[in-house]
Design an enzyme around this catalytic site. Structure first.
Site, PDB file in Angstrom:
ATOM      1  N   VAL A 230      40.753  34.924  45.448  1.00 28.89           N
ATOM      2  CA  VAL A 230      40.184  34.515  46.731  1.00 28.89           C
ATOM      3  C   VAL A 230      39.789  35.724  47.569  1.00 28.89           C
ATOM      4  O   VAL A 230      38.767  35.714  48.259  1.00 28.89           O
ATOM      5  CB  VAL A 230      41.185  33.640  47.514  1.00 28.89           C
ATOM      6  N   GLU A 231      40.574  36.787  47.505  1.00 30.43           N
ATOM      7  CA  GLU A 231      40.359  37.925  48.395  1.00 30.43           C
ATOM      8  C   GLU A 231      39.275  38.881  47.894  1.00 30.43           C
ATOM      9  O   GLU A 231      38.248  39.059  48.532  1.00 30.43           O
ATOM     10  CB  GLU A 231      41.682  38.660  48.618  1.00 30.43           C
ATOM     11  N   MET A 232      39.501  39.544  46.755  1.00 32.12           N
ATOM     12  CA  MET A 232      38.528  40.524  46.257  1.00 32.12           C
ATOM     13  C   MET A 232      38.010  40.215  44.854  1.00 32.12           C
ATOM     14  O   MET A 232      36.972  40.738  44.453  1.00 32.12           O
ATOM     15  CB  MET A 232      39.124  41.923  46.319  1.00 32.12           C
TER      16      MET A 232
END
Length: 473
Positions: free
Chosen positions: A257-259
């Site tokens: 989800v983040e990177m």
């Protein structure tokens, strides 16, 4: 009549004898013992381990119908609130106890709240007398003077809150490299997100979103904490899954989800195309660009993200004019209402896991569906006691780091303070008390690179991930 007269004569002697015996067994430990040894004696006599450990030795009456239910309830609630075993082990072994445990002991002694009356009336010798209280407070003051290298003097040397210290020795070139990596969007799979996207140094080390945006505009499930002063945290992330800043830095790049990368091999391959960056790594690390070296450089940079010289730090160091009478009143209320039992030390937090909703069921009253992030530390340990237990956030620069709590559900300090008092201390604060505590919290904003931290974002305005509209509270 003779029996009655005899009873009237004998009864005062019996009562006097009982009173004398009660005073004797509640006497403080001998002054011949070292101060720390006297504290151990007090805690042992106080029966702290009877309720505040995982496997207490229960008294015989715990098996009785009515009394037993009361005892087991007290034990369950005691352990739910606090596990004293690590603290006792540290004292008995000569190790340095955690400063947060010292803060908890101090507050209990100040209030003389433990043990409960129903305990010490049965277990003579366990009562927290004024003499025992003073021994504990003397030891706390001695501990803080020796433990903290901040050279505070006078009464303020015994305060639970401490000033931010110096950065200490760092490798300047690694710091520069870490700074660049921290702002490098190549650490995300689609080159849209960097560390600073969620932890912007120009907005208090956060993004002021309830949940941060990752690659492909995905939303995370937990509020992003500030990166400033994170070096003081005993673990990283709300659930404590990273022990160090380097371990924390390794997490988001591989989070879908983040990177969004699948492995650090992909990141290394991407960065290795940059010849100038390769040369910088090779000048600092024998093995060049690797996962360990990327996260080490970011950690070295993040160690410099300290914010000293707040108004309150100046007061701690002896400047009486640094804070107002209202702000000082707020600090006294902050201590009085149990806040320093968790929010203490240099970062006013970050040194323990604590239960969210200790006195009232926060998650039941919140009215929102539970998520996996609400499990807190339980996600890592699978121990039921850790469900809804989180790493305590630091309160430095807190006026800039809204929204508050792990779920970003409180948009202003006023909301957060009032609700913390209710859910953690079972207290309903008056509005003037809330205002005073908030005034104190605003004195905790420090300086970065010689300038006081500010933000361009509007206080209390949070992007709602559900409808992407602004809500002003």
């Amino acid at each position: 009549m003779k029996k009655i007269r005899l009873l009237l004569v004998v009864s005062p002697f019996i009562l006097t004898a009982l009173f004398v015996a009660y005073k004797l067994v509640n006497s403080a430990p001998s002054e011949a013992l070292p101060l720390e040894a006297r504290v151990v004696k007090i805690l042992e006599a106080g029966g702290c381990e009877s309720c505040h450990t995982a496997d207490p030795v229960l008294p015989f009456y715990a098996e009785l119908p009515v009394a037993g239910e009361m005892v087991k309830k007290d034990v369950e609630e005691g352990y739910r609130a606090y596990d004293i075993a690590p603290f006792m082990e540290a004292l008995l072994s000569g190790a340095t106890p955690r400063a947060v445990d010292v803060a908890k002991l101090e507050k209990v002694a100040l209030d003389k709240r433990m043990p409960m009356a129903k305990y010490y009336l049965v277990h003579w010798g366990s009562q927290m007398t004024s003499a025992k209280r003073n021994i504990i407070l003397d030891w706390v003051a001695e501990f803080r003077t020796e433990y903290y290298a901040d050279a505070l003097v006078g009464a303020r040397a015994a305060e639970p809150v401490r000033p931010i210290g110096d950065v200490g020795e760092v490798n300047a070139e690694k710091v520069k490299l870490g700074y660049d990596l921290y702002h490098d969007k190549r650490l995300s799979v689609d080159n849209t997100v960097s560390c600073s996207s969620c932890h912007d140094l120009s907005t208090g080390g956060v993004d002021n979103h309830q949940y941060s945006h990752g690659v492909r505009e995905q939303l995370g499930g937990v509020n992003a904490p500030t990166v400033f002063n994170a070096t003081y945290n005993f673990v990283q992330f709300w659930d404590g899954r990273a022990r160090t800043l380097a371990e924390q830095a390794a997490g988001p790049p591989l989070n879908p989800v983040e990177m969004g990368y699948n492995s650090f091999d992909e990141i290394v391959a991407c960065l290795s195309k940059d010849k100038a960056l390769v040369e910088r790594f090779e000048a600092l690390y024998a093995d060049g660009i690797t996962e360990a070296n990327i996260t080490n450089a970011i950690e070295e940079f993040e160690r410099t993200l300290l914010t000293p010289n707040s108004q309150f730090d100046k007061w701690l160091r002896g400047d009486d004019a640094a804070i107002t009478a209202e702000e000082l009143r707020g600090y006294e209320l902050f201590k009085e209402h149990n806040c320093t039992m968790c929010h203490m030390g240099q970062n006013l937090g970050g040194e323990s896991y604590e239960l969210m909703g200790l006195r009232h069921n926060y998650f039941q009253e919140r009215g929102l569906e539970l998520t996996v992030e609400d499990d807190g530390r339980f996600k890592q340990t699978a121990q039921e006691r850790d469900r809804h237990r989180f790493k305590v956030p630091g309160l430095r620069n807190v006026e800039l780091t809204w929204p508050y709590y792990h779920d970003g559900s409180r948009h202003t300090l006023e909301e957060a303070v009032a609700d913390m008092a209710r859910y953690q201390s079972d207290e309903e604060l008056e509005q003037d008390e809330v205002s005073a505590i908030v005034a104190f919290l605003r004195t905790l904003t420090g300086e970065y690179e010689g300038r006081k931290l500010t933000t361009s974002n509007e206080y209390g305005v949070v992007i709602d991930p559900d409808d992407d509209h602004h809500h002003d509270h």
